[in-house]
Design a protein around this motif. Structure first.
Motif, short mmCIF file in Angstrom:
data_model
loop_
_atom_site.label_atom_id
_atom_site.label_comp_id
_atom_site.label_asym_id
_atom_site.label_seq_id
_atom_site.Cartn_x
_atom_site.Cartn_y
_atom_site.Cartn_z
N CYS A 138 15.99 -29.55 -3.73
CA CYS A 138 14.91 -30.35 -2.57
C CYS A 138 13.62 -30.45 -2.85
N GLY A 139 12.89 -31.55 -2.79
CA GLY A 139 11.76 -31.86 -3.04
C GLY A 139 11.09 -32.33 -1.81
N PHE A 140 11.65 -32.38 -0.60
CA PHE A 140 11.17 -32.93 0.62
C PHE A 140 11.31 -32.20 1.95
N ILE A 141 10.58 -32.36 2.85
CA ILE A 141 10.73 -32.28 4.13
C ILE A 141 10.85 -33.47 4.87
N ALA A 142 12.15 -33.66 5.53
CA ALA A 142 12.25 -35.18 6.27
C ALA A 142 11.99 -34.91 7.76
N PHE A 143 11.12 -35.64 8.37
CA PHE A 143 10.74 -35.84 9.70
C PHE A 143 11.32 -37.28 10.19
N ILE A 144 12.40 -37.08 11.18
CA ILE A 144 13.14 -38.03 11.62
C ILE A 144 12.53 -38.84 12.69
N ASN A 145 12.40 -40.16 12.37
CA ASN A 145 11.85 -41.15 13.24
C ASN A 145 13.06 -41.61 14.12
N SER A 146 14.15 -41.98 13.36
CA SER A 146 15.50 -42.56 13.99
C SER A 146 16.68 -42.17 13.31
N GLY A 147 17.60 -42.45 14.26
CA GLY A 147 18.96 -41.89 13.72
C GLY A 147 19.16 -40.22 13.69
N SER A 148 20.03 -39.91 12.96
CA SER A 148 20.43 -38.44 12.90
C SER A 148 20.90 -37.99 11.71
N LEU A 149 20.64 -36.57 11.36
CA LEU A 149 21.14 -36.17 10.14
C LEU A 149 21.71 -34.75 10.21
N ARG A 150 22.45 -34.23 9.34
CA ARG A 150 23.01 -33.06 9.44
C ARG A 150 23.02 -32.53 7.92
N SER A 151 22.76 -31.03 7.96
CA SER A 151 22.88 -30.21 6.73
C SER A 151 24.18 -29.35 6.59
N TYR A 152 24.90 -29.49 5.54
CA TYR A 152 26.10 -28.83 5.70
C TYR A 152 26.50 -27.82 4.10
N HIS A 153 27.49 -27.33 4.23
CA HIS A 153 27.66 -26.56 2.98
C HIS A 153 29.26 -26.81 2.94
N THR A 154 29.88 -27.14 1.69
CA THR A 154 31.18 -27.44 1.46
C THR A 154 31.63 -26.19 0.74
N ASN A 155 32.86 -25.52 0.99
CA ASN A 155 33.50 -24.40 0.35
C ASN A 155 34.35 -24.85 -0.82
N THR B 294 31.01 -27.38 6.69
CA THR B 294 30.43 -26.48 7.80
C THR B 294 28.80 -26.74 7.89
N ASN B 295 28.74 -27.37 9.25
CA ASN B 295 27.27 -27.91 9.54
C ASN B 295 26.60 -26.75 9.79
N LEU B 296 25.21 -26.61 9.00
CA LEU B 296 24.27 -25.71 9.53
C LEU B 296 23.49 -26.22 10.60
N LEU B 297 22.89 -27.60 10.18
CA LEU B 297 21.94 -28.02 11.22
C LEU B 297 22.29 -29.40 11.54
N LEU B 298 21.98 -29.57 12.85
CA LEU B 298 22.18 -31.13 13.29
C LEU B 298 20.79 -31.48 13.81
N ARG B 299 20.38 -32.58 13.39
CA ARG B 299 18.83 -33.10 13.64
C ARG B 299 18.63 -34.42 13.97
N SER B 300 17.95 -34.89 14.98
CA SER B 300 17.65 -36.14 15.28
C SER B 300 16.35 -36.40 15.58
N ILE B 301 15.86 -37.62 15.96
CA ILE B 301 14.42 -38.07 16.56
C ILE B 301 13.63 -36.92 16.73
N ASN B 302 12.50 -36.86 15.97
CA ASN B 302 11.26 -36.06 16.15
C ASN B 302 11.61 -34.53 15.80
N GLU B 303 12.65 -34.44 14.96
CA GLU B 303 12.87 -33.14 14.20
C GLU B 303 12.65 -33.16 13.00
#
Length: 184
Positions: A37-54, A60-69
């Motif tokens: 990972c070479g970035f930090i993303a600041f969300i303008n619109s939409g939503s993102l998640r970070s997750y792990h796959t076993n 399994t979702n670690l984070l749910l993020r959207s605008i201004n996060e």
């Protein structure tokens, strides 16, 4: 960024070369293991998640993020080791990507950006500690009620499947909890 630390025009100008706007479609992968990972993303619109796959491909979702996060795989970002997390868009949108190389060079030359990095690191630590404590010390119903109290907007932004995963339970368990609480 102003919400983290008020920024001057001069401090904004020095970071601008290290920023890029990235548009994403629903379901698009922005980070896939074993990428670094070479970035930090600041969300303008939409939503993102970070997750792990076993090993059984259960997500399994670690984070749910959207605008201004913001979202990143901070461990990979700092250590420059392979990511263990996926970052995927839930809704179409765009984000400002802050490049790691640029940020780290600014840590060396700018008091503002060095302080900004420290504040972000502190926030990530506190949020991680809270999340860990919730998963370890609260039962699923308590975690659900805490999410309802602290982030009621999640229930408009994210599917129940993603919320269940974030809470560390199955969608069926989430449905059972919601039904039990409705009866009371």
């Amino acid at each position: 960024m102003n919400s983290v630390l008020p920024i001057t025009e001069e401090d904004w100008q020095v970071i601008t070369p290290y920023l890029s706007v990235v548009e994403f479609e629903e379901g698009e992968q922005l980070l896939c293991p074993p990428q670094i990972c070479g970035f930090i993303a600041f969300i303008n619109s939409g939503s993102l998640r970070s997750y792990h796959t076993n090993d059984q491909l259960v997500e399994t979702n670690l984070l749910l993020r959207s605008i201004n996060e913001f979202i990143t795989d901070y461990e990979s970002f700092v250590s420059q080791q392979s990511s263990t997390l996926w970052i995927q868009s839930i809704q179409k949108g765009d984000a400002i990507f802050l490049d790691r190389t640029g940020l780290y060079s600014l840590y060396e030359t700018s008091f503002y950006w060095n302080k900004f990095g420290r504040i972000i690191s502190e926030q990530i630590f506190v949020n991680s500690k809270r999340r860990t404590e919730q998963l370890l010390f609260l039962n699923p119903t308590e975690r659900y009620l805490l999410l309802m109290k602290n982030h009621p907007e999640y229930f408009q932004k994210y599917s129940l499947k993603h919320i269940a995963s974030y809470l560390g339970i199955t969608p069926k368990s989430l449905s059972r909890i919601r039904n039990q609480l409705t009866k009371h």
